[in-house]
Design an enzyme around this catalytic site. Structure first.
Site, PDB file in Angstrom:
ATOM      1  N   LEU A 181      10.547 -39.021  42.387  1.00  0.00           N
ATOM      2  CA  LEU A 181       9.361 -39.431  41.621  1.00  0.00           C
ATOM      3  C   LEU A 181       8.521 -40.464  42.363  1.00  0.00           C
ATOM      4  O   LEU A 181       7.462 -40.864  41.878  1.00  0.00           O
ATOM      5  CB  LEU A 181       9.771 -40.034  40.268  1.00  0.00           C
ATOM      6  CG  LEU A 181      10.135 -39.056  39.152  1.00  0.00           C
ATOM      7  CD1 LEU A 181      11.533 -38.481  39.349  1.00  0.00           C
ATOM      8  CD2 LEU A 181      10.048 -39.716  37.785  1.00  0.00           C
ATOM      9  N   VAL A 239      10.870 -44.971  50.551  1.00  0.00           N
ATOM     10  CA  VAL A 239      11.427 -43.645  50.852  1.00  0.00           C
ATOM     11  C   VAL A 239      10.592 -42.890  51.892  1.00  0.00           C
ATOM     12  O   VAL A 239      10.992 -41.813  52.334  1.00  0.00           O
ATOM     13  CB  VAL A 239      11.596 -42.774  49.577  1.00  0.00           C
ATOM     14  CG1 VAL A 239      12.551 -43.430  48.590  1.00  0.00           C
ATOM     15  CG2 VAL A 239      10.267 -42.442  48.923  1.00  0.00           C
ATOM     16  N   GLY A 265       9.656 -47.225  38.214  1.00  0.00           N
ATOM     17  CA  GLY A 265       8.317 -46.995  37.672  1.00  0.00           C
ATOM     18  C   GLY A 265       8.368 -46.662  36.193  1.00  0.00           C
ATOM     19  O   GLY A 265       9.429 -46.752  35.542  1.00  0.00           O
ATOM     20  N   TYR A 268      12.009 -25.933  52.139  1.00  0.00           N
ATOM     21  CA  TYR A 268      13.426 -26.332  52.211  1.00  0.00           C
ATOM     22  C   TYR A 268      14.280 -25.357  51.402  1.00  0.00           C
ATOM     23  O   TYR A 268      15.426 -25.087  51.755  1.00  0.00           O
ATOM     24  CB  TYR A 268      13.622 -27.758  51.678  1.00  0.00           C
ATOM     25  CG  TYR A 268      13.526 -28.828  52.748  1.00  0.00           C
ATOM     26  CD1 TYR A 268      12.317 -29.112  53.369  1.00  0.00           C
ATOM     27  CD2 TYR A 268      14.641 -29.565  53.137  1.00  0.00           C
ATOM     28  CE1 TYR A 268      12.217 -30.101  54.344  1.00  0.00           C
ATOM     29  CE2 TYR A 268      14.559 -30.555  54.108  1.00  0.00           C
ATOM     30  CZ  TYR A 268      13.348 -30.817  54.705  1.00  0.00           C
ATOM     31  OH  TYR A 268      13.267 -31.795  55.668  1.00  0.00           O
ATOM     32  N   TYR A 305      -3.915 -37.953  46.472  1.00  0.00           N
ATOM     33  CA  TYR A 305      -2.841 -37.684  45.500  1.00  0.00           C
ATOM     34  C   TYR A 305      -2.638 -36.178  45.343  1.00  0.00           C
ATOM     35  O   TYR A 305      -1.523 -35.668  45.475  1.00  0.00           O
ATOM     36  CB  TYR A 305      -3.210 -38.324  44.164  1.00  0.00           C
ATOM     37  CG  TYR A 305      -2.165 -38.192  43.087  1.00  0.00           C
ATOM     38  CD1 TYR A 305      -0.925 -38.810  43.210  1.00  0.00           C
ATOM     39  CD2 TYR A 305      -2.432 -37.478  41.916  1.00  0.00           C
ATOM     40  CE1 TYR A 305       0.031 -38.712  42.206  1.00  0.00           C
ATOM     41  CE2 TYR A 305      -1.485 -37.389  40.906  1.00  0.00           C
ATOM     42  CZ  TYR A 305      -0.256 -38.006  41.048  1.00  0.00           C
ATOM     43  OH  TYR A 305       0.685 -37.905  40.043  1.00  0.00           O
TER      44      TYR A 305
HETATM   45  P1  NAD Z   1       4.607 -45.350  38.523  1.00  0.00           P
HETATM   46  O1  NAD Z   1       3.603 -45.862  39.477  1.00  0.00           O
HETATM   47  O2  NAD Z   1       4.912 -46.159  37.317  1.00  0.00           O
HETATM   48  O3  NAD Z   1       5.981 -45.065  39.256  1.00  0.00           O
HETATM   49  C1  NAD Z   1       6.062 -44.667  40.593  1.00  0.00           C
HETATM   50  C2  NAD Z   1       7.209 -45.448  41.239  1.00  0.00           C
HETATM   51  O4  NAD Z   1       7.342 -45.027  42.609  1.00  0.00           O
HETATM   52  C3  NAD Z   1       6.947 -46.953  41.260  1.00  0.00           C
HETATM   53  O5  NAD Z   1       8.077 -47.641  40.773  1.00  0.00           O
HETATM   54  C4  NAD Z   1       6.682 -47.255  42.723  1.00  0.00           C
HETATM   55  O6  NAD Z   1       7.037 -48.566  43.094  1.00  0.00           O
HETATM   56  C5  NAD Z   1       7.522 -46.187  43.406  1.00  0.00           C
HETATM   57  N1  NAD Z   1       7.098 -45.865  44.766  1.00  0.00           N
HETATM   58  C6  NAD Z   1       5.850 -45.533  45.184  1.00  0.00           C
HETATM   59  N2  NAD Z   1       5.876 -45.298  46.515  1.00  0.00           N
HETATM   60  C7  NAD Z   1       7.157 -45.479  46.928  1.00  0.00           C
HETATM   61  C8  NAD Z   1       7.813 -45.389  48.176  1.00  0.00           C
HETATM   62  N3  NAD Z   1       7.159 -45.037  49.300  1.00  0.00           N
HETATM   63  N4  NAD Z   1       9.147 -45.660  48.243  1.00  0.00           N
HETATM   64  C9  NAD Z   1       9.835 -46.003  47.134  1.00  0.00           C
HETATM   65  N5  NAD Z   1       9.265 -46.100  45.924  1.00  0.00           N
HETATM   66  C10 NAD Z   1       7.932 -45.842  45.821  1.00  0.00           C
HETATM   67  O7  NAD Z   1       4.128 -43.890  38.130  1.00  0.00           O
HETATM   68  P2  NAD Z   1       4.675 -42.885  37.007  1.00  0.00           P
HETATM   69  O8  NAD Z   1       3.596 -42.645  36.043  1.00  0.00           O
HETATM   70  O9  NAD Z   1       6.004 -43.339  36.536  1.00  0.00           O
HETATM   71  O10 NAD Z   1       4.859 -41.555  37.859  1.00  0.00           O
HETATM   72  C11 NAD Z   1       6.127 -41.182  38.378  1.00  0.00           C
HETATM   73  C12 NAD Z   1       6.041 -39.832  39.055  1.00  0.00           C
HETATM   74  O11 NAD Z   1       5.633 -38.839  38.118  1.00  0.00           O
HETATM   75  C13 NAD Z   1       5.031 -39.789  40.204  1.00  0.00           C
HETATM   76  O12 NAD Z   1       5.557 -38.999  41.246  1.00  0.00           O
HETATM   77  C14 NAD Z   1       3.836 -39.110  39.590  1.00  0.00           C
HETATM   78  O13 NAD Z   1       3.091 -38.423  40.545  1.00  0.00           O
HETATM   79  C15 NAD Z   1       4.488 -38.171  38.595  1.00  0.00           C
HETATM   80  N6  NAD Z   1       3.570 -37.864  37.486  1.00  0.00           N
HETATM   81  C16 NAD Z   1       3.337 -38.788  36.506  1.00  0.00           C
HETATM   82  C17 NAD Z   1       2.434 -38.491  35.498  1.00  0.00           C
HETATM   83  C18 NAD Z   1       2.139 -39.469  34.390  1.00  0.00           C
HETATM   84  O14 NAD Z   1       1.291 -39.179  33.540  1.00  0.00           O
HETATM   85  N7  NAD Z   1       2.781 -40.614  34.330  1.00  0.00           N
HETATM   86  C19 NAD Z   1       1.775 -37.254  35.479  1.00  0.00           C
HETATM   87  C20 NAD Z   1       2.016 -36.371  36.513  1.00  0.00           C
HETATM   88  C21 NAD Z   1       2.928 -36.667  37.494  1.00  0.00           C
END
Ligand code: NAD
Ligand code: UDP
Length: 320
Positions: A80, A64, A17, A166, A152
């Site tokens: 993530l 996952v 991601g 955990y 979410y």
């Molecule tokens: P993104 O959508 O680009 O990346 C998420 C990745 O997780 C993707 O590659 C997707 O294919 C993968 N994924 C989703 N469900 C899955 C599953 N069941 N099994 C395997 N892979 C799976 O989003 P991002 O912006 O890179 O966010 C990454 C993490 O950071 C997330 O957990 C998000 O909640 C957290 N986060 C991001 C932000 C932000 O501003 N980008 C802010 C707060 C929290």
């Protein structure tokens, strides 16, 4: 890598991601082997293309939310995997809840089996539409459990509770980080979030779609800073939760103007309907991160935005 933990081999769920792929890059630069586990639901193999052929990196395309294993030793599990943009989690509500619940349990089980440290990428969304400003880690939040963002917000709140359980009941070495809005190269132009949407619109000369009157605020952090904070937390001893974000706060209308100016665009601004339960304010209090991780953002907004706009310009040019 520096810190209390030496990372020889890390598992990054969601590593294909936006944030995860930058994390994989940085871990490799710092000498750790990386196993990226991603089902490509909202990510792309293109994001980790630069690591293909690297013997220290592998991409396992796997969900996952189903039990999974990674053969061999692992020092660190960074979880993530989850849809993250409102547009994505609205389209994938069950997958989002499953990633927060089953996905987190499976990643925690992996960490327990391996004796690895575990990091949960949580979110400022656990604060919901906050009644405390700026948000400190001691604030419990104001979340609608049945609203359009609940899949979410509640998935991440459950993931935090599970991680805590955990730690206390099973002795897994865990840390929770609460990421605030992060931006940078590799965001998808169509993911619906404000920064990529405004940049794409400004570069195309299309109207910038500001929701409501644009007085709602966000505090946006450049992805390289977020990744530094994640790795500082991953290799320290503190269990968190710890906020990681840039405390410089902007109105969304102000953000649209800055992006339009930096793009040199003449696009008009149009006002569109504000999403239900869209938080009114967001700014991290990062005193804890400064104190226990020695971390704070280093990239200023105009510089980070210029690098992001440059990346989007090249993406648009490559697409013809
Ligand atoms: P993104 O959508 O680009 O990346 C998420 C990745 O997780 C993707 O590659 C997707 O294919 C993968 N994924 C989703 N469900 C899955 C599953 N069941 N099994 C395997 N892979 C799976 O989003 P991002 O912006 O890179 O966010 C990454 C993490 O950071 C997330 O957990 C998000 O909640 C957290 N986060 C991001 C932000 C932000 O501003 N980008 C802010 C707060 C929290
Ligand atoms: N937003 C906007 N126009 C858009 C996309 C988003 O005005 O085209 C607003 C959105 O309503 C919210 C803010 O920008 O108030 C940040 O939205 P984003 O989806 O980037 O992040 P999140 O809501 O998850 O913080």
């Amino acid at each position: 890598m520096a810190g209390a933990l030496t990372v020889r081999r890390a598992v990054v769920t969601g590593g294909a991601g936006f944030v995860g792929s930058h994390l994989c890059d940085r871990l490799r630069e710092e000498g750790a082997q990386v196993v990226c586990v991603d089902n490509l639901l909202t990510g792309s193999a293109d994001n980790v293309r630069g690591l293909s052929g690297d013997p220290g990196f592998s991409l396992e395309v796997r969900d996952v939310s189903e039990p999974f294993d990674v053969p061999g030793p692992v020092d660190l599990v960074l979880h993530l995997a989850s849809p993250a943009s409102p547009h994505d989690y609205t389209r994938h509500p069950i997958e989002t809840l499953r990633a927060g619940a089953h996905g987190t349990a499976n990643a925690l089980d992996l960490a327990q089996r391996k004796g690895a440290r575990f990091l949960l990428a949580s979110t400022s969304e656990v604060y919901g539409d906050p009644l405390v400003h700026p948000q400190t880690e001691s604030y419990w939040g104001n979340v609608n459990p049945v609203g359009p963002r609940s899949q979410y917000d509640e998935a991440k709140r459950f993931a935090e509770a599970l991680t805590t359980a955990y730690r206390t009941a099973r002795g897994v070495d865990t840390v929770i980080v609460r990421l605030f809005n992060t931006y940078g190269p590799r965001m998808r132009p169509t993911d619906g979030r404000a920064v990529p949407t405004f940049i794409t619109q400004a570069l195309a000369g299309l109207p910038l779609t500001v929701a409501g009157d644009g007085t709602q605020t966000r505090s946006v952090c450049y992805v390289e800073d977020t990744v530094s904070g994640i790795l500082a937390a991953a290799t320290a001893r503190h269990p968190g939760p710890v906020n990681l974000g840039n405390p410089v706060e902007l109105s969304i209308l102000g953000l649209a103007h800055r992006i339009r100016d930096l793009c040199g665009s003449a696009s008009p601004i149009v006002f569109v309907e504000r999403p239900v339960d869209d938080p009114g304010l967001r700014r991290p209090d990062i005193a804890l991160a400064r104190a226990v991780l020695g971390w704070e953002p280093a990239v200023d907004f105009d510089k980070g935005l210029a690098m992001t706009i440059d990346w989007f310009s090249r993406l648009t040019a490559a697409a013809g």
